[in-house]
Write an enzyme that holds these catalytic residues in place. Structure first.
Site, PDB file in Angstrom:
ATOM      1  N   HIS A  48       0.831  -1.203   0.000  1.00  0.00           N
ATOM      2  CA  HIS A  48       0.000   0.000   0.000  1.00  0.00           C
ATOM      3  C   HIS A  48       0.865   1.253   0.000  1.00  0.00           C
ATOM      4  O   HIS A  48       2.068   1.187   0.238  1.00  0.00           O
ATOM      5  CB  HIS A  48      -0.993   0.025   1.168  1.00  0.00           C
ATOM      6  CG  HIS A  48      -0.373   0.129   2.521  1.00  0.00           C
ATOM      7  ND1 HIS A  48       0.200  -0.945   3.162  1.00  0.00           N
ATOM      8  CD2 HIS A  48      -0.257   1.172   3.364  1.00  0.00           C
ATOM      9  CE1 HIS A  48       0.656  -0.570   4.337  1.00  0.00           C
ATOM     10  NE2 HIS A  48       0.396   0.720   4.489  1.00  0.00           N
ATOM     11  N   HIS A  50       0.984   5.379   1.369  1.00  0.00           N
ATOM     12  CA  HIS A  50       0.490   6.480   2.199  1.00  0.00           C
ATOM     13  C   HIS A  50       1.083   7.768   1.661  1.00  0.00           C
ATOM     14  O   HIS A  50       2.296   7.837   1.434  1.00  0.00           O
ATOM     15  CB  HIS A  50       1.003   6.365   3.642  1.00  0.00           C
ATOM     16  CG  HIS A  50       0.336   5.347   4.460  1.00  0.00           C
ATOM     17  ND1 HIS A  50      -0.795   5.613   5.187  1.00  0.00           N
ATOM     18  CD2 HIS A  50       0.654   4.056   4.716  1.00  0.00           C
ATOM     19  CE1 HIS A  50      -1.141   4.524   5.842  1.00  0.00           C
ATOM     20  NE2 HIS A  50      -0.279   3.563   5.578  1.00  0.00           N
ATOM     21  N   TYR A 113       2.801   9.326  11.855  1.00  0.00           N
ATOM     22  CA  TYR A 113       2.142   8.071  11.516  1.00  0.00           C
ATOM     23  C   TYR A 113       2.701   7.500  10.214  1.00  0.00           C
ATOM     24  O   TYR A 113       3.026   6.308  10.131  1.00  0.00           O
ATOM     25  CB  TYR A 113       0.626   8.261  11.391  1.00  0.00           C
ATOM     26  CG  TYR A 113      -0.065   7.029  10.868  1.00  0.00           C
ATOM     27  CD1 TYR A 113      -0.264   5.928  11.683  1.00  0.00           C
ATOM     28  CD2 TYR A 113      -0.481   6.956   9.538  1.00  0.00           C
ATOM     29  CE1 TYR A 113      -0.871   4.788  11.201  1.00  0.00           C
ATOM     30  CE2 TYR A 113      -1.092   5.823   9.048  1.00  0.00           C
ATOM     31  CZ  TYR A 113      -1.286   4.743   9.883  1.00  0.00           C
ATOM     32  OH  TYR A 113      -1.879   3.609   9.385  1.00  0.00           O
ATOM     33  N   GLN A 117       5.117   3.850   9.582  1.00  0.00           N
ATOM     34  CA  GLN A 117       4.763   2.704   8.764  1.00  0.00           C
ATOM     35  C   GLN A 117       6.002   1.969   8.271  1.00  0.00           C
ATOM     36  O   GLN A 117       6.019   0.755   8.188  1.00  0.00           O
ATOM     37  CB  GLN A 117       3.888   3.131   7.584  1.00  0.00           C
ATOM     38  CG  GLN A 117       2.536   3.643   8.001  1.00  0.00           C
ATOM     39  CD  GLN A 117       1.756   2.609   8.774  1.00  0.00           C
ATOM     40  OE1 GLN A 117       1.418   1.558   8.259  1.00  0.00           O
ATOM     41  NE2 GLN A 117       1.478   2.896  10.027  1.00  0.00           N
TER      42      GLN A 117
END
Length: 125
Positions: A48, A50, A113, A117
């Protein structure tokens, strides 16, 4: 406006390693630069992506995500044709995505945040 798009490859396959990961990051940065979007944070995980962007308010958050997914899919699949094979069926991204705008949460909290990751991925390796 601060936006936080998150999107995943088709079937959440682990596709973003090494050269593919580096090129995807470059494509995303170039796409943002062409539209005067400022990348405040980015983390490309194997399954994924971000992003944390500063985008002029004329852009709808959903349009930002659609543009990033469309441009990156076209370029990455052209440059790495092996990603067209297999379960993805010629598609890089799932049709869905998450995009939020930063209002109640501070920009620093979002950046922490996103940076965290990478730590979680390194711990799993």
């Amino acid at each position: 406006m601060l936006t936080r798009p998150v999107f995943t490859p088709k079937y959440r396959r682990h596709a973003f390693f090494g050269e593919v990961r580096e090129r995807l990051m470059q494509v995303l940065r170039e796409t943002c630069l062409m539209r005067d979007w400022v990348v405040l944070g980015m983390e490309v995980m194997p399954d994924h992506v971000h992003l944390f962007l500063s985008v002029p308010p004329k852009w709808a958050p959903s349009d930002v995500a659609k543009i990033l997914k469309g441009v990156s899919a076209r370029r990455i699949l052209q440059e790495f044709p092996k990603l067209r094979r297999g379960r993805g069926g010629g598609h890089l991204w799932t049709p869905s995505f998450y995009v939020g705008s930063a209002g109640n949460i501070s920009a620093q909290a979002i950046q922490r945040y996103i940076e965290s990751q990478r730590k979680y991925q390194d711990d799993d390796a």
